[in-house]
Structures are given as C-alpha cells and as structure tokens.
Design an enzyme around this catalytic site. Structure first.
Site, PDB file in Angstrom:
ATOM      1  N   LYS A  58      18.379 103.571  22.021  1.00 32.64           N
ATOM      2  CA  LYS A  58      18.441 101.963  22.274  1.00 32.64           C
ATOM      3  C   LYS A  58      17.765 101.460  21.064  1.00 32.64           C
ATOM      4  O   LYS A  58      16.718 101.895  20.444  1.00 32.64           O
ATOM      5  CB  LYS A  58      17.874 101.630  23.490  1.00 32.64           C
ATOM      6  CG  LYS A  58      16.455 102.011  23.760  1.00 32.64           C
ATOM      7  CD  LYS A  58      15.950 101.773  25.135  1.00 32.64           C
ATOM      8  CE  LYS A  58      14.571 102.233  25.358  1.00 32.64           C
ATOM      9  NZ  LYS A  58      14.371 101.704  26.975  1.00 32.64           N
ATOM     10  N   TYR A  83      -4.484  84.734   1.610  1.00 35.74           N
ATOM     11  CA  TYR A  83      -4.781  83.606   2.256  1.00 35.74           C
ATOM     12  C   TYR A  83      -6.025  83.661   2.907  1.00 35.74           C
ATOM     13  O   TYR A  83      -6.396  84.453   3.434  1.00 35.74           O
ATOM     14  CB  TYR A  83      -3.498  83.421   3.341  1.00 35.74           C
ATOM     15  CG  TYR A  83      -2.324  83.176   2.923  1.00 35.74           C
ATOM     16  CD1 TYR A  83      -1.815  82.076   1.940  1.00 35.74           C
ATOM     17  CD2 TYR A  83      -1.094  84.169   3.113  1.00 35.74           C
ATOM     18  CE1 TYR A  83      -0.624  81.683   1.663  1.00 35.74           C
ATOM     19  CE2 TYR A  83       0.280  83.940   2.892  1.00 35.74           C
ATOM     20  CZ  TYR A  83       0.363  82.881   1.869  1.00 35.74           C
ATOM     21  OH  TYR A  83       1.853  82.524   1.474  1.00 35.74           O
TER      22      TYR A  83
END
EC number: 5.1.1.1
Length: 373
Positions: A31, A259
C-alpha cells in the site's frame, strides 16, 4: 537529481526471511506506493521470492497493480462507500470484507458478472478500526456461508489486525480471533488462510503466526522495533535515497546559510547544494536537529534551513576531493556505511514507516538488481 534505488535482492531476501521464520503463507503489503518504494517494483520482487498474496489498502491501488502487469493474487481491504466491487471481481482481486453491506455488495457484483468472487472476512478483535465487531459476526458468517454454498463467493480467509499494545493485549486479541475462526467454522466455512500478525508479531511472536502473516515494513528491510536494528532481525533495508552535488562554494567565517540565517558558519568552509527538499519527503524540521548525509563515504552535517527543493551540507575538509555531480546518500543500509532512515525518524519523533512512505513523486524509483548502482 533525486533517486530512490530499490534493491530487488534485498526485497527478495526479506520475503525469504519471513517465510523462513513462519513456514506459512506470506502476504506482502505494498500500500501507499509500496511504502514509498514503488508498489509494482516491490510486488514483482516479492512474488518472485515466494509471497502468497500481495496486499494493498484500497481497490484503486490493487487495480493499478493489475494495470502494471502484476498478475499474482492481490488482496485489498479498505473500501469507500462508492467502491465498485465489479471492478475487483472482474480483475480477480480478493476483497477484505468488514460488514454485511459490503458482503452483499460483493455478491451482487459477482452475480452481475457471472463470476465467483474471492474474499477474506475481516474481524475487529480490539484495534477498533475497520472489521466486523463481535456482535456482527454470527450474521456475517451465516451470510458468507450461504453465499459460498450457492457458489457466489469463495471465503478464502479470515483476518484481523493487532494494536501492538503489548503482549497481554496481543494475546487477548488472539483469543478473540480464535473465537471468530471457531464461529466461522461453526457456520460451515473453513477458511484456507488465517492471518493476524503484521511485521512486529511476525518477527517477535511466533504464537501469533497462525498459517499466514501479513507483513509491510519487514518486507522493506526495516525494523518495527525501537530496540532492534534491521541487521539484528536478519533484514536488509531496500531503499537508498540519493541525490547529487549541484553547487559548491567556499565561504568565510560568519556566513549565514539559507532562510533566516539560523545557521552561521563559525569558520571558513565549503558548502554543497543538494537538490532535494521537503517537497520530496525530506522533513523540514531536520534543520538544526543533527541530521547528516554521506558524501564521498564520509558523514557530513545538514546546515541551514531545508527548502522545498534543496538543502545545504557543510563539506568542510572534503572540499578539495569533491566535484559537481558527486553523489550524496541521504539514507540507506547502515551495513554499507549509509545513514539509517531511523536517524530521521528518531529526530522527528516518529516511525521509519512515515519517513519512507512520505518520499515524494519527484524522486525517481529505480529498481536495482545486484550491487551496481
């Protein structure tokens, strides 16, 4: 620029390891895109290694496997209210059935197509998710027996899912599962497969194996336990997450990085830019947490804030040995000197399952058969 190498020998080894431990049928769960590894890649390798059934959560995943060429047995068990069971019957997909409405819907689809449907009855033994609750078992089992006698369905198996809430709770769930099996037999149905154990119970609780197990993370070579490594369990991690250096720059002491300048270089050094980021499943919160990667076989720290598409490493003394295009390994098999994925999951206070299942679609999944990258 972004590659997840998937070792087919590792997957085959892990499935063979589970077969060795249990001696019964093995259902390999693929899955969520094969836990991020590529569902079709893993399914094919697992079947080659002797997996009995390939498992998915939902029907869409199962149908996609059929479309990719996987022709072995497939089982799925999580159904939306609009799921088209006729598609499942037509594609020879086995369904996990959790309630009477689903069972009747499957019977209608089988009758419509004039084809016998195959199912596994799912019962809730304590996890409190999907699966028939004990009060619904008698009616569900009686209807399943009626439909099987009529030739509309084949009840191939019965299964449940453990809560992994400790040995005592596991044993209580197993006792309830035994009651469910007995109730199904009393209704006149003899299930070929009984499966309760997922990876954790498969590896640690032989008394919960029944005659089939249903493994996910173990097939990918990862440990479901905080106190055991993959190697200690006889497993081999199948995914190596790689990128490359696309820029190198020497910087003086005092240089801010990325940043916010939450990292400032204390000494002159060299920074390398790597084009993979949080959009690719690299947790942004790894910044400043102590995570590292390997470059030229050496561990080097991640510095500065991780961006959507890229991150930065301090390559320091390696600078003279490096060039653009050199590989960077974010995680892989620690037995080969790579950072284990558990570094990320530990720093993020989560599980290794979440990290690998979150690797994004820009990362190319490349099956590797052998040691050559």
């Amino acid at each position: 620029m972004r590659v997840a190498e998937i070792s087919l020998p590792a997957i085959r080894h892990n499935v063979a390891r589970v077969r060795e431990l249990t001696g019964g049928a093995v259902i390999v769960v693929v899955k969520a895109g094969g836990y991020g590894h590529g569902a079709a890649i893993v399914a094919a390798a697992a079947l080659e290694a002797g997996a009995t059934i390939i498992g998915t959560a939902d029907l869409e995943e199962a149908l996609a496997l059929r479309e990719s060429g996987i022709d072995g047995p497939i089982l799925c068990w999580l159904h939306g209210v609009r799921a088209d069971f006729a598609d499942a019957v037509g594609a020879d997909i086995e369904l996990g059935i959790s309630d009477l409405d689903q069972l009747n819907k499957l019977a209608d689809a089988a009758a419509q197509l004039g084809k016998r449907a195959t199912l596994h009855l799912k019962v809730d033994t304590g996890l409190s998710r999907n699966g028939a609750s004990p009060g619904a078992w008698d009616e569900l089992f009686a209807r399943a027996a009626e439909l099987e006698a009529a030739g509309t369905v084949r009840v191939r198996g019965i299964f449940s899912h453990l809560a992994n809430a400790g040995d005592e709770n596991d044993r209580l769930q197993a006792a309830r599962f035994d009651e469910a099996i007995a109730g199904l037999r009393a209704a006149g149905v003899e299930p070929e497969l009984q499966h309760l154990a997922a990876s954790a119970a498969t590896l640690r609780s032989p008394h919960l194996h029944y005659n089939a197990v249903r493994v996910g993370v173990a097939a990918y070579g990862l440990s479901p336990f905080a106190d055991k490594t993959s190697a200690q369990l006889g497993l081999i991690p199948a995914m190596t997450l790689r990128s490359e250096i696309v820029a190198l720059r020497g910087v003086p002491a005092g240089t801010g990085v990325s940043y916010g300048f939450n990292h400032v270089c204390e000494t002159p050094t060299t920074l390398a830019l790597v084009p993979i980021g949080y959009a690719d499943g690299m947790p942004r919160a790894l910044n400043g947490a102590g995570a590292w990667v390997t470059v030229a076989g050496e561990p080097r720290p991640i510095v500065g804030r991780i961006g959507m598409d890229q991150f930065i490493i301090d390559v320091g003394p390696l600078a003279g040995r490096l060039k653009l295009g050199d590989p960077v390994v974010l995680f892989g098999d620690p037995e080969r000197g790579y950072p284990p994925v558990e570094i990320w999951s530990g720093l993020m206070r989560t599980i290794n399952y979440e990290i690998i299942a979150s690797i994004g679609p820009r990362v190319l999944r490349v099956p590797v058969d052998g040691d050559a990258a």
